[in-house]
Scaffold this active site. Structure first.
Site, PDB file in Angstrom:
ATOM      1  N   HIS A 160      -6.696  42.885 -10.930  1.00 46.61           N
ATOM      2  CA  HIS A 160      -5.855  42.760 -11.644  1.00 46.61           C
ATOM      3  C   HIS A 160      -5.492  41.232 -10.261  1.00 46.61           C
ATOM      4  CE1 HIS A 160      -3.820  45.369 -14.070  1.00 46.61           C
ATOM      5  NE2 HIS A 160      -4.809  46.458 -13.269  1.00 46.61           N
ATOM      6  N   HIS A 192     -11.106  47.376 -13.349  1.00 49.35           N
ATOM      7  CA  HIS A 192     -10.628  45.958 -13.524  1.00 49.35           C
ATOM      8  C   HIS A 192     -10.291  45.140 -12.446  1.00 49.35           C
ATOM      9  CE1 HIS A 192      -7.932  49.006 -15.866  1.00 49.35           C
ATOM     10  NE2 HIS A 192      -7.289  48.012 -15.815  1.00 49.35           N
TER      11      HIS A 192
HETATM   12  P1  5GP Z   1      -4.438  49.742 -15.177  1.00 49.02           P
HETATM   13  O1  5GP Z   1      -3.466  50.657 -15.288  1.00 49.02           O
HETATM   14  O2  5GP Z   1      -5.525  50.508 -16.094  1.00 49.02           O
HETATM   15  O3  5GP Z   1      -5.587  49.149 -14.266  1.00 49.02           O
HETATM   16  O4  5GP Z   1      -4.246  48.331 -16.239  1.00 49.02           O
HETATM   17  C1  5GP Z   1      -4.948  47.986 -17.448  1.00 49.02           C
HETATM   18  C2  5GP Z   1      -3.972  46.602 -17.757  1.00 49.02           C
HETATM   19  O5  5GP Z   1      -4.545  46.393 -18.910  1.00 49.02           O
HETATM   20  C3  5GP Z   1      -2.530  46.735 -18.076  1.00 49.02           C
HETATM   21  O6  5GP Z   1      -1.949  45.568 -16.913  1.00 49.02           O
HETATM   22  C4  5GP Z   1      -2.216  46.326 -19.950  1.00 49.02           C
HETATM   23  O7  5GP Z   1      -1.254  45.687 -19.925  1.00 49.02           O
HETATM   24  C5  5GP Z   1      -4.332  45.269 -19.844  1.00 49.02           C
HETATM   25  N1  5GP Z   1      -4.098  45.385 -21.075  1.00 49.02           N
HETATM   26  C6  5GP Z   1      -4.580  46.970 -21.887  1.00 49.02           C
HETATM   27  N2  5GP Z   1      -4.572  46.625 -22.962  1.00 49.02           N
HETATM   28  C7  5GP Z   1      -5.144  45.237 -22.607  1.00 49.02           C
HETATM   29  C8  5GP Z   1      -5.216  44.386 -24.192  1.00 49.02           C
HETATM   30  O8  5GP Z   1      -5.724  44.834 -25.587  1.00 49.02           O
HETATM   31  N3  5GP Z   1      -5.654  43.495 -24.582  1.00 49.02           N
HETATM   32  C9  5GP Z   1      -5.096  43.086 -23.080  1.00 49.02           C
HETATM   33  N4  5GP Z   1      -5.515  41.879 -23.149  1.00 49.02           N
HETATM   34  N5  5GP Z   1      -5.027  43.649 -21.858  1.00 49.02           N
HETATM   35  C10 5GP Z   1      -4.896  44.565 -22.357  1.00 49.02           C
END
Ligand code: 5GP
Ligand code: ZN
Length: 137
Positions: free
Chosen positions: A101, A99
């Site tokens: 951001h 993903h």
């Molecule tokens: P990472 O640290 O893996 O780059 O970030 C994962 C992101 O996914 C985090 O910013 C977290 O808030 C978001 N996230 C985790 N679970 C969910 C979810 O169920 N729905 C949404 N919309 N975002 C999520």
């Protein structure tokens, strides 16, 4: 059925505030926003990191990231937009489905991301490591 949270969002098993989707890509709002407008862009087809994803799928994700960034700019008029994409736990990746951001930034928002103090490196070491990477291409 996949245990991956983001695959569940793609499949509609978990709700999300979606802002854009097409055949390859989905963009939706992060539920723990670092700032107003924090948006995630994912490939619909599961891929864990930048190391495994098909290059065309990655290109589609990045192309959409630009479109969404332009929409964020118009909708929220931020002073800046941070684009980050974390790969594997050591980099802070929590959800193992690639993903990107998009985090709108405002002057003085004091988010700790992307505000490091530059410390000059050893030029010989930088060259040696650069050569090592180049040799793998
Ligand atoms: P990472 O640290 O893996 O780059 O970030 C994962 C992101 O996914 C985090 O910013 C977290 O808030 C978001 N996230 C985790 N679970 C969910 C979810 O169920 N729905 C949404 N919309 N975002 C999520
Ligand atoms: Zn997935």
């Amino acid at each position: 059925m996949s245990e991956c949270i983001f695959c569940k969002i793609v499949g509609g098993e978990i709700p999300a505030v979606k802002v854009y989707e097409d055949d390859q890509v989905l963009a939706f709002m992060d539920i723990n926003p670092l700032n107003n407008g924090h948006t995630l862009i994912i490939p619909k087809k599961h891929a864990e990191t930048i190391l495994e994803i098909d290059p065309d799928e990655l290109a589609a994700v990045m192309k959409t990231a630009q479109r969404i960034a332009q929409a964020i700019q118009k909708a929220l008029n931020p002073d800046g937009i941070t684009v980050i994409q974390l790969n594997r736990r050591a980099a802070g990746q929590v959800i193992p489905h690639l993903h990107v951001h998009l985090i709108p930034r405002w002057e003085g928002d004091e988010l700790q991301i992307s505000r490091w103090e530059p410390v000059a490196g050893d030029m010989e070491k930088i060259k040696e490591i650069g050569a090592k990477i180049k040799a793998e291409l």
